[in-house]
Scaffold this active site. Structure first.
Site, PDB file in Angstrom:
ATOM      1  N   HIS A  81     -33.873  53.665 -16.230  1.00  0.00           N
ATOM      2  CA  HIS A  81     -32.560  53.265 -15.724  1.00  0.00           C
ATOM      3  C   HIS A  81     -31.510  54.098 -16.475  1.00  0.00           C
ATOM      4  O   HIS A  81     -31.734  54.469 -17.636  1.00  0.00           O
ATOM      5  CB  HIS A  81     -32.393  51.775 -16.042  1.00  0.00           C
ATOM      6  CG  HIS A  81     -31.179  51.109 -15.493  1.00  0.00           C
ATOM      7  ND1 HIS A  81     -29.928  51.261 -16.045  1.00  0.00           N
ATOM      8  CD2 HIS A  81     -31.029  50.267 -14.451  1.00  0.00           C
ATOM      9  CE1 HIS A  81     -29.061  50.520 -15.366  1.00  0.00           C
ATOM     10  NE2 HIS A  81     -29.703  49.919 -14.379  1.00  0.00           N
ATOM     11  N   ASP A 159     -36.910  49.142 -23.353  1.00  0.00           N
ATOM     12  CA  ASP A 159     -35.924  48.560 -22.451  1.00  0.00           C
ATOM     13  C   ASP A 159     -36.614  47.382 -21.764  1.00  0.00           C
ATOM     14  O   ASP A 159     -37.471  47.566 -20.900  1.00  0.00           O
ATOM     15  CB  ASP A 159     -35.480  49.628 -21.429  1.00  0.00           C
ATOM     16  CG  ASP A 159     -34.570  49.054 -20.349  1.00  0.00           C
ATOM     17  OD1 ASP A 159     -34.404  47.824 -20.296  1.00  0.00           O
ATOM     18  OD2 ASP A 159     -34.033  49.847 -19.561  1.00  0.00           O
ATOM     19  N   GLN A 162     -36.079  44.388 -17.402  1.00  0.00           N
ATOM     20  CA  GLN A 162     -36.920  43.832 -16.339  1.00  0.00           C
ATOM     21  C   GLN A 162     -38.146  43.128 -16.909  1.00  0.00           C
ATOM     22  O   GLN A 162     -38.579  42.107 -16.377  1.00  0.00           O
ATOM     23  CB  GLN A 162     -37.387  44.955 -15.394  1.00  0.00           C
ATOM     24  CG  GLN A 162     -36.280  45.644 -14.615  1.00  0.00           C
ATOM     25  CD  GLN A 162     -35.679  44.746 -13.545  1.00  0.00           C
ATOM     26  OE1 GLN A 162     -36.331  43.852 -13.022  1.00  0.00           O
ATOM     27  NE2 GLN A 162     -34.429  44.996 -13.222  1.00  0.00           N
ATOM     28  N   LYS A 185     -30.490  38.565 -15.931  1.00  0.00           N
ATOM     29  CA  LYS A 185     -31.699  38.795 -15.132  1.00  0.00           C
ATOM     30  C   LYS A 185     -32.742  37.727 -15.390  1.00  0.00           C
ATOM     31  O   LYS A 185     -33.867  37.810 -14.910  1.00  0.00           O
ATOM     32  CB  LYS A 185     -32.286  40.166 -15.462  1.00  0.00           C
ATOM     33  CG  LYS A 185     -31.363  41.305 -15.040  1.00  0.00           C
ATOM     34  CD  LYS A 185     -32.015  42.627 -15.285  1.00  0.00           C
ATOM     35  CE  LYS A 185     -31.058  43.771 -15.116  1.00  0.00           C
ATOM     36  NZ  LYS A 185     -30.512  43.886 -13.760  1.00  0.00           N
ATOM     37  N   CYS A 325     -29.342  52.766 -10.028  1.00  0.00           N
ATOM     38  CA  CYS A 325     -29.048  53.315 -11.363  1.00  0.00           C
ATOM     39  C   CYS A 325     -30.224  54.117 -11.895  1.00  0.00           C
ATOM     40  O   CYS A 325     -30.499  54.118 -13.103  1.00  0.00           O
ATOM     41  CB  CYS A 325     -28.658  52.222 -12.357  1.00  0.00           C
ATOM     42  SG  CYS A 325     -27.193  51.313 -11.888  1.00  0.00           S
TER      43      CYS A 325
HETATM   44  C1  LIG Z   1     -34.746  48.558 -16.324  1.00  0.00           C
HETATM   45  C2  LIG Z   1     -33.300  48.267 -16.572  1.00  0.00           C
HETATM   46  N1  LIG Z   1     -32.735  48.712 -17.700  1.00  0.00           N
HETATM   47  C3  LIG Z   1     -31.456  48.470 -18.006  1.00  0.00           C
HETATM   48  C4  LIG Z   1     -30.646  47.777 -17.143  1.00  0.00           C
HETATM   49  C5  LIG Z   1     -29.221  47.551 -17.524  1.00  0.00           C
HETATM   50  O1  LIG Z   1     -28.965  46.195 -17.687  1.00  0.00           O
HETATM   51  P1  LIG Z   1     -27.476  45.693 -17.942  1.00  0.00           P
HETATM   52  O2  LIG Z   1     -26.659  46.168 -16.780  1.00  0.00           O
HETATM   53  O3  LIG Z   1     -27.596  44.204 -18.014  1.00  0.00           O
HETATM   54  O4  LIG Z   1     -27.030  46.305 -19.214  1.00  0.00           O
HETATM   55  C6  LIG Z   1     -31.168  47.302 -15.949  1.00  0.00           C
HETATM   56  C7  LIG Z   1     -30.302  46.614 -14.985  1.00  0.00           C
HETATM   57  O5  LIG Z   1     -30.384  46.746 -13.816  1.00  0.00           O
HETATM   58  C8  LIG Z   1     -32.537  47.544 -15.660  1.00  0.00           C
HETATM   59  O6  LIG Z   1     -33.086  47.117 -14.518  1.00  0.00           O
END
Ligand SMILES: Cc1ncc(COP(=O)(O)O)c(C=O)c1O
Length: 372
Positions: A81, A159, A162, A185, A325
Site C-alpha cells: 500500500h 504493515d 489488513q 478496519k 492506494c
Molecule cells: C495494507 C494497508 N496498509 C496500510 C493502509 C493504510 O491505513 P490507514 O489509512 O488507516 O493509515 C491500508 C489502508 O487501506 C492498508 O490496506
C-alpha cells in the site's frame, strides 16, 4: 466513545482530578487490551498513533533517521500500500538510500520468495512488508521473511492494517520488530491506530514529535524524554478513539480471532467457487482460500470499475473501486483500477449471492448498451 464524552471527558495523565483519573485508566486500559490481542510482551511497547500510515512514518523518521545512511537498502514488496511505500521513498530521498522490492507473481498473487536470499544484501537495513494485501488478499509468509531477515541481523516492519483485523496475530511468534495497524478496519473508529515495537528498538529511537507529555524535563535550551510509550505520544491523544479501539478489540477477543478467520475462510472458499463459474470476470490474488483473506478485487470485461461501483450501490452493495492506494501493483497487473468487495465477520452467504447477482446485472446492462 460515547460514554467517555458523556461521563468523564477529560485529558489524560493530568492526575489530580477524578475525571482525568478515570480517562487515564480507560485510555491505558485500552492499550492493555490491544497489547494482549497481539501478544505484546508489555503495554509500553504499544504506542497510540492516528493510523497505520502514521505508525510507519514514525518508524521512517524516528528509526530511519538514525539507522539509514547513503547507499543503504530498504527491502519492500511490489504489493505494498502507498502507506508502506511513500514514507520509505521519502526516507531514501533524504538519506540517498535505495529501495528494492520482492516481486509479485501476478498469476498466483504471491511474493517471489525465491528472490529473498539475493535481495537481502549486505546493504539491506530494513524489510517492510504487508501481512495481507489489501488488493490481492494474499496472506504473506511474514514469519519466514522475518527469519530470513533476522539471520542477517535485519529488522522487519510489518504493515498489519489488513492482517491484524482478519487473522490471529502474535508479535512474539512472528518475531517482527514493528507492527502497525488501524482501528477503523477492525470495528473501531477512524483517527486512531497503534504501532507495536520491540522495546530495545523503541528505547534506542529518538521521539518522532516533540511537545507535551513526551518529556521528562524541559529547559529553555533542551529537554529529556519520557518513558515508553509516552515518549512517542506528544500532545493530547485521541482519548475517546483509543478507548473505543479498546472496546472493539475486547469484542474481537471475545469472539476469538481464530473464529473470525474461520468465518472468513469459509466465505472465501464460497466466493472463489462462485467467481470461478462466472465468465468475463477476472479475480485477482490466490485461488487457495488458505493463502488469502476475504478482500476480492476484480474486473468485469467491458465495464469500468466505477460503473460497477455505481450499479452495486444502486443495489445497496458497497464496494471500493479504483487503485486501492496500490498504484505500482495496479501497473504490474496491467490495469488502472479494480472493484473490490471486502467481507468481514458480519457478512454472510446470502450477501455472496447478492454480489454475484449484481455482477450479472452489470453484465446485462452493459451488453444491452453494447448492442444498441
Ligand atoms: C495494507 C494497508 N496498509 C496500510 C493502509 C493504510 O491505513 P490507514 O489509512 O488507516 O493509515 C491500508 C489502508 O487501506 C492498508 O490496506
Amino acid at each position: 466513545m460515547t460514554d467517555y464524552y458523556a461521563r468523564y471527558n477529560a485529558n489524560v495523565h493530568r492526575g489530580i482530578h477524578l475525571l482525568s483519573e478515570e480517562a487515564t485508566a480507560a485510555y491505558e486500559g485500552a492499550r492493555k487490551e490491544i497489547a494482549q490481542l497481539i501478544g505484546a510482551p508489555a503495554p509500553a511497547t504499544v504506542l497510540f498513533t492516528r493510523n497505520t500510515t502514521e505508525g510507519i512514518n514514525l518508524v521512517a523518521h524516528a528509526w530511519g533517521e538514525k539507522n539509514i545512511s547513503a547507499g543503504d537498502e530498504i527491502l519492500l514488496t511490489e504489493m505494498e500500500h502507498h502507506a508502506n511505500l511513500v514514507p520509505w521513498q521519502m526516507l531514501a530521498g533524504r538519506k540517498k538510500a535505495r529501495l528494492s522490492f520482492l516481486s509479485v507473481n501476478t498469476g498466483t498473487g504471491e511474493l517471489a520468495l525465491e528472490e529473498l536470499e539475493q535481495k537481502l544484501t549486505d546493504r539491506t537495513k530494513l524489510v517492510a512488508v504487508t501481512l495481507m494485501s489489501n488488493v490481492l488478499g494474499t496472506i504473506n509468509p511474514v514469519k519466514q521473511i522475518v527469519q530470513a531477515a533476522h539471520a542477517k541481523g535485519i529488522p522487519v516492519l510489518v504493515d498489519g492494517a489488513q492482517g491484524v483485523p482478519h487473522l490471529p496475530v502474535n508479535v512474539l511468534d512472528l518475531n517482527c520488530d514493528f507492527l502497525a495497524f488501524s482501528a477503523h478496519k477492525m470495528l473501531g473508529p477512524t483517527g486512531v491506530g497503534v504501532l507495536y515495537g520491540k522495546e530495545a528498538l523503541l528505547e534506542q529511537m529518538d521521539p518522532f514529535l516533540g511537545g507535551g507529555d513526551m518529556i521528562r524535563d524541559v529547559w529553555l535550551d533542551r529537554a529529556t524524554w519520557n518513558d515508553l510509550p509516552w515518549k512517542f505520544e506528544a500532545g493530547t491523544p485521541d482519548i475517546g478513539g483509543a478507548i473505543a479501539f479498546g472496546a472493539a478489540v475486547a469484542y474481537l477477543k471475545r469472539l476469538g480471532m481464530e473464529n473470525v478467520r474461520a468465518h472468513e475462510r469459509a466465505i472465501t472458499e464460497k466466493v472463489l467457487a462462485r467467481f470461478k463459474a462466472l465468465s468475463g470476470v477476472t479475480l485477482y490474488g490466490p485461488t487457495d482460500p488458505e493463502k488469502r483473506g476475504a478482500a476480492f478485487s476484480f474486473n468485469v470485461a467491458g465495464v469500468h470499475p466505477h460503473d460497477l461501483g455505481q450499479i452495486f450501490d444502486d443495489q445497496g452493495i458497497a464496494v471500493r473501486a479504483g487503485h486501492h492506494c496500490c498504484k505500482p501493483l495496479m501497473r504490474k497487473l496491467g490495469i488502472v483500477a479494480a472493484a473490490r468487495a471486502s467481507f468481514y465477520l458480519y457478512n454472510n452467504e446470502s450477501e455472496i449471492d447478492r454480489l454475484i447477482e449484481a455482477i450479472h446485472k452489470a453484465q446485462e446492462m452493459f451488453s444491452v448498451v453494447a448492442h444498441r
